[in-house]
Design an enzyme around this catalytic site. Structure first.
Site, PDB file in Angstrom:
ATOM      1  N   LYS A   1       0.864  -1.186   0.000  1.00  0.00           N
ATOM      2  CA  LYS A   1       0.000   0.000   0.000  1.00  0.00           C
ATOM      3  C   LYS A   1       0.902   1.238   0.000  1.00  0.00           C
ATOM      4  CE  LYS A   1      -0.229   1.913   3.503  1.00  0.00           C
ATOM      5  NZ  LYS A   1       0.186   3.062   4.386  1.00  0.00           N
TER       6      LYS A   1
ATOM      7  N   SER B   1      -1.178  -4.856   7.263  1.00  0.00           N
ATOM      8  CA  SER B   1      -2.574  -4.547   6.904  1.00  0.00           C
ATOM      9  C   SER B   1      -2.962  -5.252   5.609  1.00  0.00           C
ATOM     10  CB  SER B   1      -2.728  -3.030   6.730  1.00  0.00           C
ATOM     11  OG  SER B   1      -2.222  -2.349   7.859  1.00  0.00           O
TER      12      SER B   1
ATOM     13  N   ALA C   1       6.707  -2.814   9.382  1.00  0.00           N
ATOM     14  CA  ALA C   1       6.812  -1.502  10.039  1.00  0.00           C
ATOM     15  C   ALA C   1       7.469  -0.511   9.098  1.00  0.00           C
ATOM     16  CB  ALA C   1       7.623  -1.616  11.330  1.00  0.00           C
ATOM     17  N   ALA C   2       7.004  -0.529   7.846  1.00  0.00           N
ATOM     18  CA  ALA C   2       7.732   0.176   6.788  1.00  0.00           C
ATOM     19  C   ALA C   2       6.916   1.271   6.107  1.00  0.00           C
ATOM     20  CB  ALA C   2       8.180  -0.844   5.742  1.00  0.00           C
ATOM     21  N   GLY C   3       5.656   1.427   6.524  1.00  0.00           N
ATOM     22  CA  GLY C   3       4.845   2.483   5.909  1.00  0.00           C
ATOM     23  C   GLY C   3       4.173   2.057   4.626  1.00  0.00           C
ATOM     24  N   ILE C   4       4.242   0.745   4.305  1.00  0.00           N
ATOM     25  CA  ILE C   4       3.615   0.262   3.070  1.00  0.00           C
ATOM     26  C   ILE C   4       2.582  -0.813   3.386  1.00  0.00           C
ATOM     27  CG2 ILE C   4       5.396   0.913   1.428  1.00  0.00           C
ATOM     28  CD1 ILE C   4       6.614  -1.882   1.728  1.00  0.00           C
TER      29      ILE C   4
ATOM     30  N   ASP D   1      -5.535   0.939   8.171  1.00  0.00           N
ATOM     31  CA  ASP D   1      -5.227   0.712   6.755  1.00  0.00           C
ATOM     32  C   ASP D   1      -5.927  -0.509   6.171  1.00  0.00           C
ATOM     33  OD1 ASP D   1      -1.766   1.882   6.542  1.00  0.00           O
ATOM     34  OD2 ASP D   1      -3.662   2.833   5.993  1.00  0.00           O
TER      35      ASP D   1
HETATM   36  C1  LIG Z   1      -0.101   6.079   8.253  1.00  0.00           C
HETATM   37  C2  LIG Z   1      -1.071   5.198   7.528  1.00  0.00           C
HETATM   38  O1  LIG Z   1      -0.424   3.991   7.187  1.00  0.00           O
HETATM   39  C3  LIG Z   1      -1.541   5.873   6.249  1.00  0.00           C
HETATM   40  O2  LIG Z   1      -2.192   4.983   5.402  1.00  0.00           O
HETATM   41  C4  LIG Z   1      -2.261   4.865   8.402  1.00  0.00           C
HETATM   42  O3  LIG Z   1      -2.901   6.041   8.824  1.00  0.00           O
HETATM   43  C5  LIG Z   1      -1.871   4.043   9.629  1.00  0.00           C
HETATM   44  O4  LIG Z   1      -2.555   2.841   9.492  1.00  0.00           O
HETATM   45  P1  LIG Z   1      -2.166   1.607  10.463  1.00  0.00           P
HETATM   46  O5  LIG Z   1      -0.697   1.384  10.434  1.00  0.00           O
HETATM   47  O6  LIG Z   1      -3.088   0.502  10.121  1.00  0.00           O
HETATM   48  O7  LIG Z   1      -2.513   2.231  11.878  1.00  0.00           O
HETATM   49  P2  LIG Z   1      -3.118   1.479  13.122  1.00  0.00           P
HETATM   50  O8  LIG Z   1      -2.362   0.222  13.357  1.00  0.00           O
HETATM   51  O9  LIG Z   1      -4.590   1.463  13.013  1.00  0.00           O
HETATM   52  O10 LIG Z   1      -2.763   2.558  14.255  1.00  0.00           O
HETATM   53  C6  LIG Z   1      -1.468   2.616  14.809  1.00  0.00           C
HETATM   54  C7  LIG Z   1      -1.412   3.923  15.576  1.00  0.00           C
HETATM   55  O11 LIG Z   1      -1.257   4.994  14.624  1.00  0.00           O
HETATM   56  C8  LIG Z   1      -1.989   6.140  15.058  1.00  0.00           C
HETATM   57  N1  LIG Z   1      -2.987   6.487  14.033  1.00  0.00           N
HETATM   58  C9  LIG Z   1      -3.313   5.611  13.042  1.00  0.00           C
HETATM   59  C10 LIG Z   1      -4.213   6.016  12.063  1.00  0.00           C
HETATM   60  C11 LIG Z   1      -4.787   7.305  12.150  1.00  0.00           C
HETATM   61  N2  LIG Z   1      -5.669   7.736  11.214  1.00  0.00           N
HETATM   62  N3  LIG Z   1      -4.438   8.147  13.157  1.00  0.00           N
HETATM   63  C12 LIG Z   1      -3.553   7.754  14.104  1.00  0.00           C
HETATM   64  O12 LIG Z   1      -3.246   8.536  15.019  1.00  0.00           O
HETATM   65  C13 LIG Z   1      -2.644   5.761  16.387  1.00  0.00           C
HETATM   66  O13 LIG Z   1      -1.765   6.148  17.416  1.00  0.00           O
HETATM   67  C14 LIG Z   1      -2.692   4.252  16.317  1.00  0.00           C
HETATM   68  O14 LIG Z   1      -2.693   3.656  17.604  1.00  0.00           O
HETATM   69  N1  LIG Z   2       1.565 -10.101   8.693  1.00  0.00           N
HETATM   70  C1  LIG Z   2       2.448  -9.226   9.238  1.00  0.00           C
HETATM   71  N2  LIG Z   2       3.487  -8.754   8.506  1.00  0.00           N
HETATM   72  C2  LIG Z   2       4.358  -7.875   9.037  1.00  0.00           C
HETATM   73  N3  LIG Z   2       4.275  -7.388  10.305  1.00  0.00           N
HETATM   74  C3  LIG Z   2       3.248  -7.837  11.060  1.00  0.00           C
HETATM   75  C4  LIG Z   2       2.307  -8.762  10.574  1.00  0.00           C
HETATM   76  N4  LIG Z   2       1.401  -8.999  11.544  1.00  0.00           N
HETATM   77  C5  LIG Z   2       1.758  -8.255  12.595  1.00  0.00           C
HETATM   78  N5  LIG Z   2       2.882  -7.565  12.346  1.00  0.00           N
HETATM   79  C6  LIG Z   2       3.505  -6.628  13.297  1.00  0.00           C
HETATM   80  O1  LIG Z   2       2.950  -5.336  12.958  1.00  0.00           O
HETATM   81  C7  LIG Z   2       3.979  -4.349  12.921  1.00  0.00           C
HETATM   82  C8  LIG Z   2       3.602  -3.339  11.869  1.00  0.00           C
HETATM   83  O2  LIG Z   2       3.653  -4.014  10.634  1.00  0.00           O
HETATM   84  P1  LIG Z   2       3.119  -3.322   9.285  1.00  0.00           P
HETATM   85  O3  LIG Z   2       3.922  -3.947   8.191  1.00  0.00           O
HETATM   86  O4  LIG Z   2       1.649  -3.382   9.246  1.00  0.00           O
HETATM   87  O5  LIG Z   2       3.526  -1.811   9.454  1.00  0.00           O
HETATM   88  P2  LIG Z   2       3.517  -0.733   8.291  1.00  0.00           P
HETATM   89  O6  LIG Z   2       4.044  -1.339   7.033  1.00  0.00           O
HETATM   90  O7  LIG Z   2       4.213   0.467   8.832  1.00  0.00           O
HETATM   91  O8  LIG Z   2       2.035  -0.411   8.066  1.00  0.00           O
HETATM   92  P3  LIG Z   2       1.485   1.033   7.690  1.00  0.00           P
HETATM   93  O9  LIG Z   2       1.909   1.322   6.296  1.00  0.00           O
HETATM   94  O10 LIG Z   2       0.030   0.816   7.844  1.00  0.00           O
HETATM   95  O11 LIG Z   2       2.057   1.988   8.698  1.00  0.00           O
HETATM   96  C9  LIG Z   2       5.261  -5.128  12.612  1.00  0.00           C
HETATM   97  O12 LIG Z   2       6.354  -4.498  13.225  1.00  0.00           O
HETATM   98  C10 LIG Z   2       5.004  -6.522  13.179  1.00  0.00           C
HETATM   99  O13 LIG Z   2       5.535  -6.629  14.492  1.00  0.00           O
END
Ligand SMILES: C[C@](O)(CO)[C@H](O)COP(=O)(O)OP(=O)(O)OC[C@H]1O[C@@H](n2ccc(N)nc2=O)[C@H](O)[C@@H]1O
Ligand SMILES: Nc1ncnc2c1ncn2[C@@H]1O[C@H](COP(=O)(O)OP(=O)(O)OP(=O)(O)O)[C@@H](O)[C@H]1O
Length: 291
Positions: free
Chosen positions: A12, A102, A95-98, A132
């Protein structure tokens, strides 16, 4: 109903991310043009006596295999359960923003709906998995608003290619939102119909990712990634995705994107670098029955 199926969990990418406010519960209001890339994780499922998860693939290290994995959290939304043996092949950094986790959760929801012949859970349940997850379940280029639940279509985008780069630092989403000082930034204009890639790049160039500044403060290497992308021939835009640390370069030509990815991978062997097309509207690419 099939007994086995495979779902694609595309990366994403937030081409824009305007944070416009904050709710009383602390969640931020945002407006984002979200697209999906032709690179992602793969989830295979087979009806089984009980649910279990195996995590494989080049980016499996550090991904939880127990109940905290978003794939298993998604599976638990189905009541009664659809017992499935799940194999998650990780290609996206976590935990990479993509949206790695999710998108995997969305893939699991598609898989279990198909294997179990069930309806998808309501959006309120999806949001318990993460903000997300609704957009990842849709899988289309969309305008995302609210905290992530308000999704609306956008005019079809011209062909575009991404180079995604992650420098190998985790940037926890909550910390980035917390560090954002200005929570009421200008909204994102309506997404127009773009005549071609050049028009799309010009429009995107004057939009923003408001989480870039706090993420860069926490992980200064993001500055290096953005600078390395911006100088690649044909790169029309370099920006961070979501809450980082992954950044993208946006290109009008596939060849330029491939050349840039090759140059960056050679220059920075410790970075995760990949080139991929921006996917169009095609959720049917995201799930297929295998028997
Ligand atoms: C940054 C984005 O990735 C952009 O698409 C999303 O807004 C974040 O989506 P996400 O990683 O699925 O976030 P969640 O796991 O639901 O929330 C993690 C934490 O990010 C913060 N959070 C998330 C989404 C949002 N609209 N506002 C927030 O403040 C909250 O502190 C929440 O506890
Ligand atoms: N299927 C999975 N793949 C990767 N990480 C996972 C998974 N399920 C749970 N996690 C945990 O969730 C944390 C966040 O992972 P995720 O990849 O969703 O973050 P993200 O890419 O930053 O998402 P976003 O773009 O929404 O911020 C990871 O550090 C990991 O500990």
């Amino acid at each position: 109903m099939s007994k086995t199926a495979e779902a694609f969990a595309p990366a994403k990418v937030n081409l824009t991310l305007h944070v416009t406010g904050q709710r009383a519960d602390g969640y931020h209001l945002l407006e984002s043009l979200v697209v999906f890339a032709g690179v992602g994780d793969r989830l295979r499922g087979q009806l089984a006596p009980e649910t279990r998860l195996t995590v494989t693939g080049p980016r499996a290290a550090g991904v939880p295999t127990g109940d905290s994995n978003l794939v298993l959290k998604a599976a638990r939304l189905f009541r009664p359960e659809v017992p499935v043996a799940l194999t998650l092949e990780k290609h996206l950094p976590a935990a990479a923003g993509i949206g790695g986790g999710s998108s995997d959760a969305a893939a699991c929801l598609r898989l279990l709906a198909q294997l179990g012949g069930r309806a998808l859970p309501p959006q309120a349940a999806l949001l318990t998995l993460g903000a997300d997850v609704p957009v990842c379940l849709a899988g289309d280029p969309l305008r995302m608003a609210g905290i992530g639940e308000d999704l609306s279509p956008v005019p079809e985008l011209p062909p575009l290619w991404l180079v995604l780069v992650n420098p190998g630092v985790d940037v926890p989403t909550p910390a980035v939102f917390r560090a954002l000082t200005n929570k009421t930034n200008p909204p994102m204009p309506d997404v127009p119909a773009f005549a071609d890639a050049g028009a799309a790049l010009a429009w995107l160039a004057v939009q923003r990712n408001d989480l870039e500044a706090p993420a860069r403060a926490q992980a200064p290497v993001i500055d290096t990634v953005l600078a390395a992308l911006a100088v690649q021939p044909g790169c029309g835009l370099a920006r961070m995705s979501g809450s980082g640390a992954t950044c993208f370069g946006l290109f009008a030509e596939a060849a330029a994107a491939a050349a840039a990815a090759g140059a960056l991978a050679r220059a920075q062997p410790g970075w995760w670098v990949t080139a991929a097309p921006v996917l169009g509207r095609a959720p049917d690419q995201l799930i297929r029955a295998t028997t």
